[in-house]
Scaffold this motif. Structure first.
Motif, PDB file in Angstrom:
ATOM      1  N   ASP A 150       0.841  -1.190   0.000  1.00 56.74           N
ATOM      2  CA  ASP A 150       0.000   0.000   0.000  1.00 56.74           C
ATOM      3  C   ASP A 150       0.881   1.246   0.000  1.00 56.74           C
ATOM      4  N   ASP A 151       0.261   2.403  -0.190  1.00 58.13           N
ATOM      5  CA  ASP A 151       1.024   3.654  -0.253  1.00 58.13           C
ATOM      6  C   ASP A 151       1.739   3.971   1.056  1.00 58.13           C
ATOM      7  N   ASP A 152       1.229   3.479   2.181  1.00 57.79           N
ATOM      8  CA  ASP A 152       1.886   3.741   3.465  1.00 57.79           C
ATOM      9  C   ASP A 152       2.978   2.723   3.773  1.00 57.79           C
ATOM     10  N   GLY A 153       3.230   1.771   2.837  1.00 60.33           N
ATOM     11  CA  GLY A 153       4.328   0.826   3.010  1.00 60.33           C
ATOM     12  C   GLY A 153       3.954  -0.493   3.638  1.00 60.33           C
ATOM     13  N   TYR A 154       2.677  -0.718   3.912  1.00 64.80           N
ATOM     14  CA  TYR A 154       2.241  -1.965   4.553  1.00 64.80           C
ATOM     15  C   TYR A 154       1.867  -3.006   3.501  1.00 64.80           C
ATOM     16  N   LEU A 155       2.059  -4.287   3.850  1.00 60.96           N
ATOM     17  CA  LEU A 155       1.631  -5.394   3.014  1.00 60.96           C
ATOM     18  C   LEU A 155       0.362  -5.984   3.639  1.00 60.96           C
ATOM     19  N   ARG A 156      -0.763  -5.559   3.115  1.00 61.85           N
ATOM     20  CA  ARG A 156      -2.043  -6.014   3.670  1.00 61.85           C
ATOM     21  C   ARG A 156      -2.665  -7.129   2.822  1.00 61.85           C
ATOM     22  N   ARG A 157      -2.059  -7.447   1.714  1.00 61.18           N
ATOM     23  CA  ARG A 157      -2.582  -8.518   0.867  1.00 61.18           C
ATOM     24  C   ARG A 157      -2.125  -9.864   1.427  1.00 61.18           C
ATOM     25  N   PRO A 158      -3.029 -10.833   1.597  1.00 60.38           N
ATOM     26  CA  PRO A 158      -2.647 -12.138   2.148  1.00 60.38           C
ATOM     27  C   PRO A 158      -1.618 -12.846   1.264  1.00 60.38           C
ATOM     28  N   ILE A 159      -0.753 -13.633   1.905  1.00 62.20           N
ATOM     29  CA  ILE A 159       0.282 -14.368   1.181  1.00 62.20           C
ATOM     30  C   ILE A 159      -0.345 -15.329   0.178  1.00 62.20           C
ATOM     31  N   THR A 160      -1.440 -15.990   0.574  1.00 62.49           N
ATOM     32  CA  THR A 160      -2.092 -16.948  -0.327  1.00 62.49           C
ATOM     33  C   THR A 160      -2.611 -16.261  -1.594  1.00 62.49           C
TER      34      THR A 160
END
Length: 490
Positions: A150-160
């Motif tokens: 995301d634009d704030d640098g977080y990975l919020r999408r699940p690995i699967t």
């Protein structure tokens, strides 16, 4: 059985001119210039003299009425044919003043504003990925992870979900362990805390980049990993008891955590974009006398095109009028009327703005002289509407989108309106005065023991403001001040 009968109805409908005025009234100064340019483009009968570089050429029909009688008989019809009516009927958006614009030489130097080129957040991560020796599969996984941030640098999408994306879009079959290994590689990139899946992991990643032998850092990691809920809710007494820390040690640890960046993706970008505010009014203090002026952009010098007026007079006086001639007369008349209505609406807007703002200035004279919010009088829309003999909706349109520049700052007119509160002495004061007192009390409180809403209520009652605790809580929330527990500091 059908019956016919007469019925009288009294209806109130707004004319097109009134609708145009209402729309212009609620437009702020920053958008008025754009609205005027749109009207100039749509209506060639409307002109702005400030945009005219050269004087408008004199129309060949200026002296038509002064021509001798023998000229009228012989060449009046010929002069009618000289007008190409189709040019005016085909495109009504042509500006007769636009032809005088392009007078610049081709050799003239064209100066352009330089634009700073900076790497974006994602480009910076991709550059770091290119420097790491990886297999083709790991490189593809790394690109997928970076593209999923995301634009704030977080990975919020699940690995699967990323595994499915790689399989369907790029025909790359990977396991969860492969993605986790590449995720650790990306999390080692700059800025620290990147590609974290939540706030806890983001703060932990940043702390683990610091000195591992520092006991303050080690305790900070322990708090973030095991006591983050207590930390965010400021249950400092529980933290001291659970970790066996003194107040001074805990204060250092908290200061270390607060220095971390909760949104690492925004570190290379401008996070706050300031909205440009152009004041509609200026209020100045001239030796104790307030002077109100309207922003000059609210008073453009618009006029009706002289060539269109002459054109209409010529068509209207023509001896023979065929279908095409009548259409031309109707077209020119429509554009002339539209231009006059727009100019009248702009002038009416200026008068309404000045009239409304002058009434507000007189009502809040003491406040605008001193800038002391405690001298702001309670004022509602009806007070101003009655004063200027206008509808409440008109005052509301002016107050909701207009700004005034004073010696104490630039304010939205809506901020001058407030409810009345009655003191013990029976005097009515503005709730702004109460909010100012609350702000001062909270600003001067002992942050180790902040004032609760009940205590703030008692302070106000001692000063003569009989206000309920829930009202104090409402005012505190309106000022974006948290509850006492969240204002606590060590």
């Amino acid at each position: 059985m059908l019956k016919q009968h007469l019925q009288q109805k009294l209806l109130q409908k707004l004319s097109p001119q009134q609708i145009q005025f209402i729309k212009l009234l609620q437009v702020p100064t920053v958008a008025l210039d754009t609205r005027i340019k749109e009207e100039l483009e749509e209506n060639p009968a409307l002109e702005d003299p400030s945009l005219m570089i050269a004087e408008e050429p004199k129309s060949e029909y200026d002296d038509l009425n002064d021509a001798p009688e023998d000229f009228e008989g012989g060449s009046k019809e010929e002069s009618v044919d000289e007008f190409n009516v189709d040019d005016y009927l085909q495109d009504d958006s042509v500006n007769d003043y636009s032809t005088s614009y392009n007078n610049n030489d081709d050799d003239e130097e064209k100066k352009e504003t330089p634009i700073a080129i900076e790497s974006t957040f994602f480009e910076s991560l991709q550059e770091q990925l290119d420097l790491v020796p990886l297999s083709d599969q790991d490189f593809i996984i790394g690109k997928q992870i970076i593209g999923s941030l995301d634009d704030d640098g977080y990975l919020r999408r699940p690995i699967t979900s990323m595994i499915d994306d790689l399989a369907f879009s790029q025909n790359v079959m990977v396991e969860e362990e492969d993605v986790f290994e590449m995720l650790k590689v990306i999390q080692a990139f700059d800025p620290p805390g990147i590609a974290a899946r939540d706030l806890q992991e983001c703060l932990t990643l940043q702390l683990r980049r610091k000195d591992p032998n520092n006991p303050i850092i080690l305790k900070a990691i322990e708090i973030v990993e095991n006591y983050l809920d207590e930390f965010t809710k400021k249950h400092y007494d529980k933290l001291e008891k659970s970790l066996g820390l003194s107040s001074e040690d805990l204060k250092e640890i908290i200061a270390e955590i607060l220095r971390l960046n909760p949104k690492p993706g925004d570190s290379n970008q401008v996070t706050t974009k300031q909205l440009q505010v152009i004041p509609d009014f200026h209020v100045s203090n001239n030796d104790g006398v307030l002077i109100l002026t309207l922003n000059s952009k609210n008073a453009p010098e618009l006029r009706v095109s002289r060539s269109y007026i002459d054109m209409f007079d010529h068509y209207d006086k023509a001896a023979q009028k065929d279908k095409k001639m009548k259409e031309a007369v109707q077209f020119v008349k429509q554009k002339l009327d539209s231009a006059k209505w727009f100019i009248d609406a702009i002038k009416q807007r200026q008068q309404t703005l000045l009239k409304t703002m002058n009434a507000i200035m007189q009502y809040q004279y003491e406040y605008l002289l001193t800038g002391d919010e405690r001298k702001m009088r309670p004022m509602i829309l009806k007070d101003i509407a009655d004063k200027i003999d206008m509808d409440i909706s008109t005052v509301s349109r002016v107050a909701n989108s207009k700004y005034v520049q004073t010696e104490f700052g630039t304010f939205l007119l809506k901020s001058f309106f407030s409810e009345a509160i009655q003191t013990e002495s029976g005097e009515e004061v503005s709730n702004k005065e109460v909010k100012k007192i609350l702000e001062d009390c909270i600003g001067n409180e002992d942050k180790r023991k902040p004032l609760a809403d009940e205590k703030l209520t008692e302070i106000l009652k001692d000063r003569g403001y009989n206000i309920a605790r829930r009202t104090v809580a409402k005012y505190r929330e309106q000022m974006n001040i948290p509850v006492a527990r969240l204002r606590k500091e060590l």
